[in-house]
Scaffold this motif. Sequence first.
Motif, PDB file in Angstrom:
ATOM      1  N   GLN A 124      -4.488   5.508 -16.013  1.00  0.00           N
ATOM      2  CA  GLN A 124      -4.305   4.420 -15.051  1.00  0.00           C
ATOM      3  C   GLN A 124      -3.228   4.720 -14.011  1.00  0.00           C
ATOM      4  O   GLN A 124      -3.091   3.984 -13.032  1.00  0.00           O
ATOM      5  N   LEU A 125      -2.482   5.794 -14.205  1.00  0.00           N
ATOM      6  CA  LEU A 125      -1.439   6.155 -13.246  1.00  0.00           C
ATOM      7  C   LEU A 125      -2.066   6.576 -11.925  1.00  0.00           C
ATOM      8  O   LEU A 125      -3.216   7.023 -11.881  1.00  0.00           O
ATOM      9  N   LYS A 126      -1.283   6.468 -10.845  1.00  0.00           N
ATOM     10  CA  LYS A 126      -1.740   6.980  -9.556  1.00  0.00           C
ATOM     11  C   LYS A 126      -2.015   8.474  -9.728  1.00  0.00           C
ATOM     12  O   LYS A 126      -1.332   9.147 -10.492  1.00  0.00           O
ATOM     13  N   PRO A 127      -3.002   9.006  -9.017  1.00  0.00           N
ATOM     14  CA  PRO A 127      -3.414  10.398  -9.245  1.00  0.00           C
ATOM     15  C   PRO A 127      -2.283  11.432  -9.198  1.00  0.00           C
ATOM     16  O   PRO A 127      -2.193  12.287 -10.068  1.00  0.00           O
ATOM     17  N   HIS A 128      -1.403  11.359  -8.202  1.00  0.00           N
ATOM     18  CA  HIS A 128      -0.346  12.369  -8.114  1.00  0.00           C
ATOM     19  C   HIS A 128       0.657  12.224  -9.250  1.00  0.00           C
ATOM     20  O   HIS A 128       1.154  13.219  -9.788  1.00  0.00           O
ATOM     21  N   LEU A 129       0.931  10.975  -9.675  1.00  0.00           N
ATOM     22  CA  LEU A 129       1.833  10.765 -10.811  1.00  0.00           C
ATOM     23  C   LEU A 129       1.186  11.253 -12.103  1.00  0.00           C
ATOM     24  O   LEU A 129       1.836  11.901 -12.936  1.00  0.00           O
ATOM     25  N   TYR A 133       2.567  14.281 -14.352  1.00  0.00           N
ATOM     26  CA  TYR A 133       2.935  13.959 -15.731  1.00  0.00           C
ATOM     27  C   TYR A 133       2.196  14.868 -16.714  1.00  0.00           C
ATOM     28  O   TYR A 133       2.787  15.397 -17.650  1.00  0.00           O
ATOM     29  N   LYS A 134       0.916  15.087 -16.474  1.00  0.00           N
ATOM     30  CA  LYS A 134       0.134  15.954 -17.360  1.00  0.00           C
ATOM     31  C   LYS A 134       0.647  17.392 -17.328  1.00  0.00           C
ATOM     32  O   LYS A 134       0.749  18.041 -18.370  1.00  0.00           O
ATOM     33  N   LEU A 135       0.966  17.885 -16.136  1.00  0.00           N
ATOM     34  CA  LEU A 135       1.488  19.249 -16.033  1.00  0.00           C
ATOM     35  C   LEU A 135       2.815  19.376 -16.776  1.00  0.00           C
ATOM     36  O   LEU A 135       3.056  20.356 -17.475  1.00  0.00           O
ATOM     37  N   GLY A 154      12.772  17.847  -6.078  1.00  0.00           N
ATOM     38  CA  GLY A 154      13.243  16.463  -6.190  1.00  0.00           C
ATOM     39  C   GLY A 154      12.096  15.462  -6.179  1.00  0.00           C
ATOM     40  O   GLY A 154      12.156  14.429  -6.852  1.00  0.00           O
ATOM     41  N   THR A 155      11.056  15.773  -5.435  1.00  0.00           N
ATOM     42  CA  THR A 155       9.880  14.895  -5.398  1.00  0.00           C
ATOM     43  C   THR A 155       9.210  14.867  -6.766  1.00  0.00           C
ATOM     44  O   THR A 155       8.786  13.806  -7.234  1.00  0.00           O
ATOM     45  N   VAL A 156       9.145  16.013  -7.421  1.00  0.00           N
ATOM     46  CA  VAL A 156       8.556  16.076  -8.761  1.00  0.00           C
ATOM     47  C   VAL A 156       9.364  15.212  -9.719  1.00  0.00           C
ATOM     48  O   VAL A 156       8.807  14.448 -10.502  1.00  0.00           O
ATOM     49  N   GLY A 157      10.697  15.311  -9.649  1.00  0.00           N
ATOM     50  CA  GLY A 157      11.551  14.482 -10.501  1.00  0.00           C
ATOM     51  C   GLY A 157      11.299  13.001 -10.255  1.00  0.00           C
ATOM     52  O   GLY A 157      11.222  12.204 -11.203  1.00  0.00           O
ATOM     53  N   SER A 158      11.162  12.627  -9.007  1.00  0.00           N
ATOM     54  CA  SER A 158      10.883  11.236  -8.651  1.00  0.00           C
ATOM     55  C   SER A 158       9.524  10.804  -9.194  1.00  0.00           C
ATOM     56  O   SER A 158       9.388   9.719  -9.764  1.00  0.00           O
ATOM     57  N   TRP A 159       8.511  11.645  -9.033  1.00  0.00           N
ATOM     58  CA  TRP A 159       7.172  11.315  -9.535  1.00  0.00           C
ATOM     59  C   TRP A 159       7.183  11.123 -11.041  1.00  0.00           C
ATOM     60  O   TRP A 159       6.553  10.202 -11.555  1.00  0.00           O
ATOM     61  N   LEU A 160       7.887  11.995 -11.749  1.00  0.00           N
ATOM     62  CA  LEU A 160       7.921  11.877 -13.216  1.00  0.00           C
ATOM     63  C   LEU A 160       8.671  10.629 -13.650  1.00  0.00           C
ATOM     64  O   LEU A 160       8.277   9.967 -14.619  1.00  0.00           O
ATOM     65  N   ALA A 163       6.237   7.872 -13.079  1.00  0.00           N
ATOM     66  CA  ALA A 163       5.170   7.916 -14.085  1.00  0.00           C
ATOM     67  C   ALA A 163       5.663   7.328 -15.398  1.00  0.00           C
ATOM     68  O   ALA A 163       4.952   6.535 -16.034  1.00  0.00           O
ATOM     69  N   ARG A 164       6.876   7.677 -15.807  1.00  0.00           N
ATOM     70  CA  ARG A 164       7.428   7.131 -17.063  1.00  0.00           C
ATOM     71  C   ARG A 164       7.615   5.619 -16.956  1.00  0.00           C
ATOM     72  O   ARG A 164       7.315   4.885 -17.900  1.00  0.00           O
ATOM     73  N   ARG A 165       8.107   5.154 -15.816  1.00  0.00           N
ATOM     74  CA  ARG A 165       8.293   3.717 -15.612  1.00  0.00           C
ATOM     75  C   ARG A 165       6.950   2.982 -15.692  1.00  0.00           C
ATOM     76  O   ARG A 165       6.813   1.967 -16.381  1.00  0.00           O
ATOM     77  N   ASP A 166       5.943   3.538 -14.997  1.00  0.00           N
ATOM     78  CA  ASP A 166       4.628   2.903 -15.002  1.00  0.00           C
ATOM     79  C   ASP A 166       3.998   2.936 -16.398  1.00  0.00           C
ATOM     80  O   ASP A 166       3.369   1.954 -16.825  1.00  0.00           O
ATOM     81  N   LEU A 167       4.168   4.037 -17.114  1.00  0.00           N
ATOM     82  CA  LEU A 167       3.642   4.115 -18.488  1.00  0.00           C
ATOM     83  C   LEU A 167       4.301   3.060 -19.376  1.00  0.00           C
ATOM     84  O   LEU A 167       3.634   2.411 -20.181  1.00  0.00           O
ATOM     85  N   ARG A 168       5.586   2.907 -19.214  1.00  0.00           N
ATOM     86  CA  ARG A 168       6.313   1.890 -19.998  1.00  0.00           C
ATOM     87  C   ARG A 168       5.737   0.499 -19.727  1.00  0.00           C
ATOM     88  O   ARG A 168       5.462  -0.253 -20.650  1.00  0.00           O
ATOM     89  N   GLU A 169       5.536   0.191 -18.449  1.00  0.00           N
ATOM     90  CA  GLU A 169       4.987  -1.122 -18.089  1.00  0.00           C
ATOM     91  C   GLU A 169       3.566  -1.296 -18.617  1.00  0.00           C
ATOM     92  O   GLU A 169       3.191  -2.379 -19.067  1.00  0.00           O
TER      93      GLU A 169
END
Length: 185
Positions: A124-129, A133-135, A154-160, A163-169
């Motif tokens: 359910q995550l946005k595709p880039h997130l 996250y999978k990688l 830094g963008t990768v760190g932000s995306w991850l 992704a963790r925040r969205d997974l938690r929600e």
Amino acid sequence: MANLFNREKRHFEAFIQRHRPSLLAVARRLCARGVLDPEDLVQEAFERALPEYGHLKDRTEAACAAWLCTTMTNRFLDHCRRQRTENRGLPHLALVHDLPATGGGDQENWELVGNDAFQAAIEQLKPHLRDAYKLHAEGRRYQAIAEHFNVPVGTVGSWLTLARRDLRELLLPSVAVARERGVQS
């Protein structure tokens, strides 16, 4: 020309054979805490030595050993710095303990989330997130993910983080339902 190449190749292989045992001993001490595989560290040192071999072959054995040891130590420190940087980007996760039988409290029990629910949340995550996250879950480092997407680290760190925040929600309702079922049993 081929004879020259073969002779240089043999000389470099002999160079590796002479220096590998002492380099491996140093690598084992450096890698004692399991941060890296000593064999990999030695291999990286020789990979660095190959393009420099033209200069190294004219040096004394002691000078070559010192160069190799310094190069390998620097690679080890680079790995440690990279690991420290990546660990700073990860959220500090506490150990999850079972809730008391009486329930209550604001503690989240992620062990109650099944694999199917977790995989569904990832999808359910946005595709880039999701892809980042999978990688990362496959063991890829931030730098490798950044190169894959052609974005800054830094963008990768932000995306991850997102992704963790969205997974938690997405997973909090599953935790609450599982907790309710566990309390009612």
